[in-house]
Enzyme design. Structure first.
Site, mmCIF file in Angstrom:
data_model
loop_
_atom_site.group_PDB
_atom_site.id
_atom_site.type_symbol
_atom_site.label_atom_id
_atom_site.label_comp_id
_atom_site.label_asym_id
_atom_site.label_seq_id
_atom_site.Cartn_x
_atom_site.Cartn_y
_atom_site.Cartn_z
ATOM 1 C CG HIS A 9 -37.451 -6.881 14.602
ATOM 2 N ND1 HIS A 9 -36.782 -7.098 15.726
ATOM 3 C CD2 HIS A 9 -36.999 -5.577 14.212
ATOM 4 C CE1 HIS A 9 -35.687 -6.159 15.941
ATOM 5 N NE2 HIS A 9 -35.874 -5.202 15.097
ATOM 6 N N GLY A 22 -29.412 -1.216 13.924
ATOM 7 C CA GLY A 22 -29.416 -0.279 12.251
ATOM 8 C C GLY A 22 -29.541 -1.293 11.217
ATOM 9 C CD GLU A 87 -34.428 0.323 13.463
ATOM 10 O OE1 GLU A 87 -35.006 1.618 13.046
ATOM 11 O OE2 GLU A 87 -34.462 -0.215 14.611
ATOM 12 C CE1 TYR A 90 -30.339 4.604 16.681
ATOM 13 C CE2 TYR A 90 -30.704 2.354 15.631
ATOM 14 C CZ TYR A 90 -31.182 3.395 16.476
ATOM 15 O OH TYR A 90 -32.266 3.644 17.047
ATOM 16 C CG ASN A 184 -36.011 3.972 15.046
ATOM 17 O OD1 ASN A 184 -36.415 5.077 15.475
ATOM 18 N ND2 ASN A 184 -34.984 3.350 15.676
#
Length: 248
Positions: A9, A22, A87, A90, A184
């Site tokens: 993105h 995240g 994502e 986190y 990720n």
């Protein structure tokens, strides 16, 4: 030979603020919208066409895909939205500034949390308001599958089912596939495709809004891969991603 295009993105509001994002559903910045539009124009001008797209359930990836579809005149494109392409989660770092976190815990510890393969950040408490348990977009996902934190190894395990069950079969059937996702979840796919070691994956940085093209053989093994666009600018963008978690 098959082609697969992946795109992270465009810049999000929390990318700009250097925060761990995240699963928090932040939007694109003005710059991020522009990056996504430029990616769509670049793909169109380079002669690319797609039959199906995959994205996450987070608006920064979805909006990036919209911009690409718009610039390519592909608003009718079938789109699969999957939480598996979200994502990496986190955990308790979600929302924290990366540089401030590095100043508190040290650059080395934050680098391990951000980039190591198998060390997750501290987990959220199940009662934390940042969990996804009550979010309607995950209503059909078993509660035990919703993460409270993730390392990249966990993200790979989450991403691989949609690759094996949907994306890979689509590519093998001859469909031209575009994936608009996150740093990720794309690193997870790249690690799998390129068979990158657990130690080497630490150094891989995915720039925002730049199409990454994979040319694959009949077994979906990479022949080569490359970013589309100005290579010097792409290298600078990758370096900027690498620097985000440092205190200085």
């Amino acid at each position: 030979m098959y082609k697969l295009v992946l795109i992270r993105h465009g810049e999000s509001t929390w990318n700009k603020e250097n925060r761990f994002t995240g699963w928090v559903d932040v939007d694109l910045t003005e710059q991020g919208n522009l990056e996504a539009q430029q990616a769509g124009t670049l793909l169109k001008d380079s002669g690319y066409m797609f039959d199906i797209a995959y994205t996450s359930v987070l608006k920064r990836a979805i909006r990036t895909l919209w911009h690409v579809q718009d610039k390519m005149d592909l608003m009718y494109l079938p789109v699969v939205h999957s939480w598996r392409l979200n994502e990496r989660h986190y955990g308790a770092l979600s929302g924290l500034n990366k540089a401030e976190t590095a100043a508190r815990f040290g650059d080395e510890q934050v680098l391990v949390w951000r980039r190591s393969y198998d060390t997750p950040p501290p987990a959220l408490e199940p009662t934390d308001s940042r969990t996804s348990y009550d979010d309607p977009r995950y209503a059909k996902v078993p509660r035990e599958e919703l993460p409270l934190t993730e390392c990249l190894k966990d993200t790979v395990a989450r991403v691989m089912p949609i690759w094996n069950e949907s994306i890979a079969p689509a590519i093998k059937s001859g469909r031209k596939v575009l994936i608009a996702a996150h740093g990720n979840s794309i690193r997870a796919l790249v690690k799998y495709l390129d068979n990158i070691s657990d130690s080497d994956i630490v150094g891989l940085n995915i720039p925002n809004g730049v199409p990454l093209v994979y040319e694959l053989d009949e077994n979906l093994k990479p022949i080569k891969h490359y970013y589309l666009g100005d290579q010097e600018a792409i290298a600078k963008a990758q370096a900027a991603v690498a620097k985000q978690g440092k205190a200085g």
